[in-house]
Design an enzyme around this catalytic site. Structure first.
Site, short mmCIF file in Angstrom:
data_model
loop_
_atom_site.label_atom_id
_atom_site.label_comp_id
_atom_site.label_asym_id
_atom_site.label_seq_id
_atom_site.Cartn_x
_atom_site.Cartn_y
_atom_site.Cartn_z
N ASP A 152 49.62 46.99 50.23
CA ASP A 152 48.27 46.51 49.90
C ASP A 152 48.00 45.28 50.75
O ASP A 152 47.99 44.15 50.27
CB ASP A 152 48.17 46.19 48.41
CG ASP A 152 46.74 45.83 48.00
OD1 ASP A 152 45.83 46.04 48.82
OD2 ASP A 152 46.54 45.32 46.90
N ILE A 153 47.81 45.52 52.03
CA ILE A 153 47.70 44.44 53.00
C ILE A 153 46.23 44.10 53.21
O ILE A 153 45.46 44.92 53.71
CB ILE A 153 48.37 44.84 54.34
CG1 ILE A 153 49.81 45.32 54.08
CG2 ILE A 153 48.33 43.68 55.31
CD1 ILE A 153 50.68 44.31 53.35
N GLU A 154 45.86 42.88 52.84
CA GLU A 154 44.46 42.46 52.91
C GLU A 154 44.32 41.10 53.58
O GLU A 154 43.32 40.41 53.39
CB GLU A 154 43.86 42.43 51.50
CG GLU A 154 43.94 43.76 50.77
CD GLU A 154 43.29 43.73 49.40
OE1 GLU A 154 42.23 43.10 49.27
OE2 GLU A 154 43.84 44.35 48.47
N GLY A 155 45.32 40.71 54.36
CA GLY A 155 45.28 39.42 55.02
C GLY A 155 46.42 39.28 56.00
O GLY A 155 47.13 40.24 56.30
#
Length: 300
Positions: A152-155
């Protein structure tokens, strides 16, 4: 004397129709994120509802580039005093019920990045030893073996997530399969893990069809979502694609789909796809408020 039963010839069109119907009917499951609100019930209770096929433990929120890995499960337990090791029994209970329990890494408010291919290799080794099938004297969740890792890579940056996927996948040869999943945003391709998804190593990709008006459902209009769904399912090699949704209007800024609209307008469009995997919900706390998963379970 003529038989009173229909002949095989007369039945053949019906049999062909039913066969085609079965062939094009793709049942799905429900995935849920658990771990970001202490009031959402225990992990064992979550699996005990019978509503979920996958539970993502959220999140390993800090890792990579020299950072000390940090697990954040909100009010459920304190990993710094070994307070999360007691979750081992819950994890095994879930797995005994056929639920896959996956560690989600990243999140919207974490501190993480991968500095190099070697950094990715070290993170993979850490995850294997501390959460998967490896050995470590300080396993944060105890001795239970999780089923896989969710991206869940959001940055951070978009670099070396493909290396991490390859490194984690290589551990599947050591016995138990390591499932890989990801939660990209619905604009295609995803800015963070788009490159990693090109490896074709991901089992399930739960695309977040919320907080992104250009590709989500809005007030009866399904065209944008349908177009984005077709792009994801035709362009990504993942085994299954899931429709990622908020479990309540309060769970996201936009993108909630009322139960009736989901089951009558949206899902019938998506379920024709051979890559249809089901629905992913954010999150267990909000699902408790609305009963969303229970209401849609038999339609998914």
């Amino acid at each position: 004397m003529a038989s009173s039963h229909p002949s095989i010839t007369r039945l053949l069109p019906l049999l062909l129709f039913l066969g085609a119907l079965v062939a094009h009917s793709h049942g799905g499951g429900i995935a849920i994120y658990w771990g970001q609100n202490g009031n959402e019930g225990t992990l064992a209770e979550t699996c005990g509802t019978g509503n979920y096929d996958f539970v993502n433990l959220a999140f390993l929120s800090s890792f990579g580039n020299g950072r000390t890995p940090q697990l954040n499960l909100a009010g459920h337990c304190d990993p710094y005093s070994n307070g999360c090791t007691g979750l081992s029994d819950d994890i095994r209970t879930c797995q005994d019920q056929g639920v896959k329990v996956i560690l989600s890494i990243g999140g919207g408010a974490g501190s993480y990045s991968l500095a190099s291919a070697d950094d990715a290799r070290q993170v993979a080794e850490y995850l294997w030893d501390n959460y998967l099938g490896g050995q470590s004297s300080s396993r944060p969740l105890g001795d239970a073996v999780l089923d896989g890792i969710d991206f869940d890579i959001e940055g951070g940056t978009n670099e070396h997530w493909d290396d991490l996927a390859r490194d984690l996948s290589s551990y599947s040869s050591k016995g138990k399969k390591v499932y890989l999943t990801a939660a990209p945003q619905c604009p295609f391709p995803d800015a963070w893990v788009g490159g990693a998804l090109e490896t074709g190593l991901f089992d399930n990709v739960w695309v977040q069809f919320y907080n992104n008006p250009p590709c989500q459902y809005t007030s009866g209009e399904v065209g944008n979502l349908d177009d984005a769904w077709k792009q994801w399912t035709s362009s990504i090699k993942a085994t299954k694609i899931f429709l990622g949704l908020p479990a309540a209007p309060e769970a996201a800024g936009s993108g909630f789909i009322p139960t009736g609209d989901l089951t009558s307008k949206v899902l019938p469009l998506l379920k024709d796809s051979s890559k249809y995997g089901g629905v992913m919900l954010w999150s267990k706390y909000y699902d408790d408020q609305t009963g969303y998963s229970a209401a849609i379970k038999h339609d998914v």
